[in-house]
Write a protein that holds these residues in place. Structure first.
Motif, PDB file in Angstrom:
ATOM      1  N   LYS A 151       5.882  15.942  37.807  1.00 16.75           N
ATOM      2  CA  LYS A 151       5.580  14.714  38.539  1.00 16.75           C
ATOM      3  C   LYS A 151       6.748  14.411  39.463  1.00 16.75           C
ATOM      4  CE  LYS A 151       3.060  12.595  34.781  1.00 16.75           C
ATOM      5  NZ  LYS A 151       3.428  12.167  33.452  1.00 16.75           N
ATOM      6  N   ARG A 152       6.417  13.901  40.619  1.00 14.24           N
ATOM      7  CA  ARG A 152       7.431  13.399  41.538  1.00 14.24           C
ATOM      8  C   ARG A 152       6.951  12.028  42.004  1.00 14.24           C
ATOM      9  NH1 ARG A 152       7.889  17.407  45.014  1.00 14.24           N
ATOM     10  NH2 ARG A 152       9.769  18.244  44.095  1.00 14.24           N
ATOM     11  N   PHE A 153       7.826  11.060  41.883  1.00 17.27           N
ATOM     12  CA  PHE A 153       7.553   9.698  42.328  1.00 17.27           C
ATOM     13  C   PHE A 153       8.293   9.471  43.647  1.00 17.27           C
ATOM     14  CE2 PHE A 153       7.431   9.770  37.721  1.00 17.27           C
ATOM     15  CZ  PHE A 153       6.271   9.094  37.421  1.00 17.27           C
ATOM     16  N   PHE A 154       7.570   8.992  44.655  1.00 19.57           N
ATOM     17  CA  PHE A 154       8.158   8.669  45.957  1.00 19.57           C
ATOM     18  C   PHE A 154       8.159   7.152  46.100  1.00 19.57           C
ATOM     19  CE2 PHE A 154       6.234  12.829  46.585  1.00 19.57           C
ATOM     20  CZ  PHE A 154       7.208  13.525  47.286  1.00 19.57           C
ATOM     21  N   PHE A 155       9.285   6.596  46.478  1.00 18.14           N
ATOM     22  CA  PHE A 155       9.417   5.151  46.661  1.00 18.14           C
ATOM     23  C   PHE A 155       9.449   4.845  48.151  1.00 18.14           C
ATOM     24  CE2 PHE A 155      11.082   6.242  42.574  1.00 18.14           C
ATOM     25  CZ  PHE A 155      10.655   5.225  41.745  1.00 18.14           C
ATOM     26  N   LEU A 156       8.394   4.171  48.630  1.00 20.40           N
ATOM     27  CA  LEU A 156       8.289   3.821  50.040  1.00 20.40           C
ATOM     28  C   LEU A 156       8.092   2.310  50.158  1.00 20.40           C
ATOM     29  CD1 LEU A 156       5.804   6.499  51.428  1.00 20.40           C
ATOM     30  CD2 LEU A 156       8.293   6.545  51.518  1.00 20.40           C
ATOM     31  N   TYR A 157       8.757   1.720  51.136  1.00 20.01           N
ATOM     32  CA  TYR A 157       8.510   0.311  51.421  1.00 20.01           C
ATOM     33  C   TYR A 157       7.100   0.161  51.976  1.00 20.01           C
ATOM     34  CZ  TYR A 157      13.414  -0.858  50.751  1.00 20.01           C
ATOM     35  OH  TYR A 157      14.659  -1.055  50.205  1.00 20.01           O
ATOM     36  N   LYS A 158       6.423  -0.895  51.528  1.00 18.53           N
ATOM     37  CA  LYS A 158       5.090  -1.173  52.045  1.00 18.53           C
ATOM     38  C   LYS A 158       5.208  -1.556  53.513  1.00 18.53           C
ATOM     39  CE  LYS A 158       3.322  -2.715  47.630  1.00 18.53           C
ATOM     40  NZ  LYS A 158       2.689  -3.784  46.862  1.00 18.53           N
ATOM     41  N   GLU A 159       4.208  -1.161  54.275  1.00 17.37           N
ATOM     42  CA  GLU A 159       4.173  -1.515  55.692  1.00 17.37           C
ATOM     43  C   GLU A 159       3.214  -2.669  55.868  1.00 17.37           C
ATOM     44  OE1 GLU A 159       3.233   2.097  57.741  1.00 17.37           O
ATOM     45  OE2 GLU A 159       5.162   2.998  57.206  1.00 17.37           O
ATOM     46  N   ASN A 160       3.554  -3.552  56.784  1.00 21.48           N
ATOM     47  CA  ASN A 160       2.712  -4.747  57.012  1.00 21.48           C
ATOM     48  C   ASN A 160       1.377  -4.406  57.594  1.00 21.48           C
ATOM     49  OD1 ASN A 160       4.770  -6.306  56.021  1.00 21.48           O
ATOM     50  ND2 ASN A 160       5.650  -6.647  58.048  1.00 21.48           N
TER      51      ASN A 160
END
Length: 181
Positions: A172-181
């Motif tokens: 498993k790989r978890f990617f952390f991305l900021y949500k875009e408006n």
């Protein structure tokens, strides 16, 4: 006291800004710190075990933000527009390198970095992965909640199985991305 311990962790076992700006063939995924036991040993009397993941993620996020500022200053506008970086966790119970959660109680943050975003379309490829149900990953949920990021960050989960001879390994790989408006 804690600042000295953090400096000791980073002394010879972590990445440098220049490493993250190098123009790799595709992408790289260097860890924040090499060595789970070192981190645990140095911080064990200063950080509660249940807070260690949050502590390391916060360090990685600060490092990531510094790298973005550094990249903006060092790269040309075209190069910077092609630069992409995000935080990741890898989880492979069968691999000693990535078994930190089961053995030590925390994930080791890594940086997913490329200077070929436009060619590889990595951000959009990540967004195609399912968003993880954080109820299934309480350490990640606690970390994002503790840092007030739970509402502004999506955690995309990539899962795959590798076959080595007669043995298979779930990854498993978890990617952390900021949500875009």
């Amino acid at each position: 006291m804690l600042t000295k311990k953090i400096a000791k962790i980073f002394k010879d076992s972590s990445i440098q800004f220049e490493e993250l700006l190098f123009d790799y063939e595709t992408f790289e995924e260097p860890p924040l710190i090499h060595g789970y036991p070192t981190v645990k040993k140095i911080l064990k009397n200063n950080i509660n075990r249940e807070d260690l993941n949050t502590f390391l993620f916060n360090l990685a996020l600060a490092h990531l933000n510094s790298v973005v500022l550094y990249a903006k200053n060092k790269l040309t506008p075209e190069e910077f527009a092609n630069f992409f970086i995000c935080l990741t966790y890898n989880d492979d119970e069968n691999d000693e390198v990535y078994s930190g959660v089961s053995e030590f109680g925390f994930y080791m943050p890594s940086f997913w970095v490329t200077r070929k975003e436009k060619q590889l379309d990595i951000k959009n490829q990540i967004k195609k992965e399912d968003i993880a149900n954080l109820e299934d990953y309480p350490i990640i949920k606690k970390t994002l909640t503790d840092l007030n990021l739970i509402q502004i960050m999506d955690v995309h989960l990539q899962s795959w199985t590798e076959q080595f001879g007669s043995e298979s390994y779930d990854n498993k790989r978890f990617f952390f991305l900021y949500k875009e408006n």
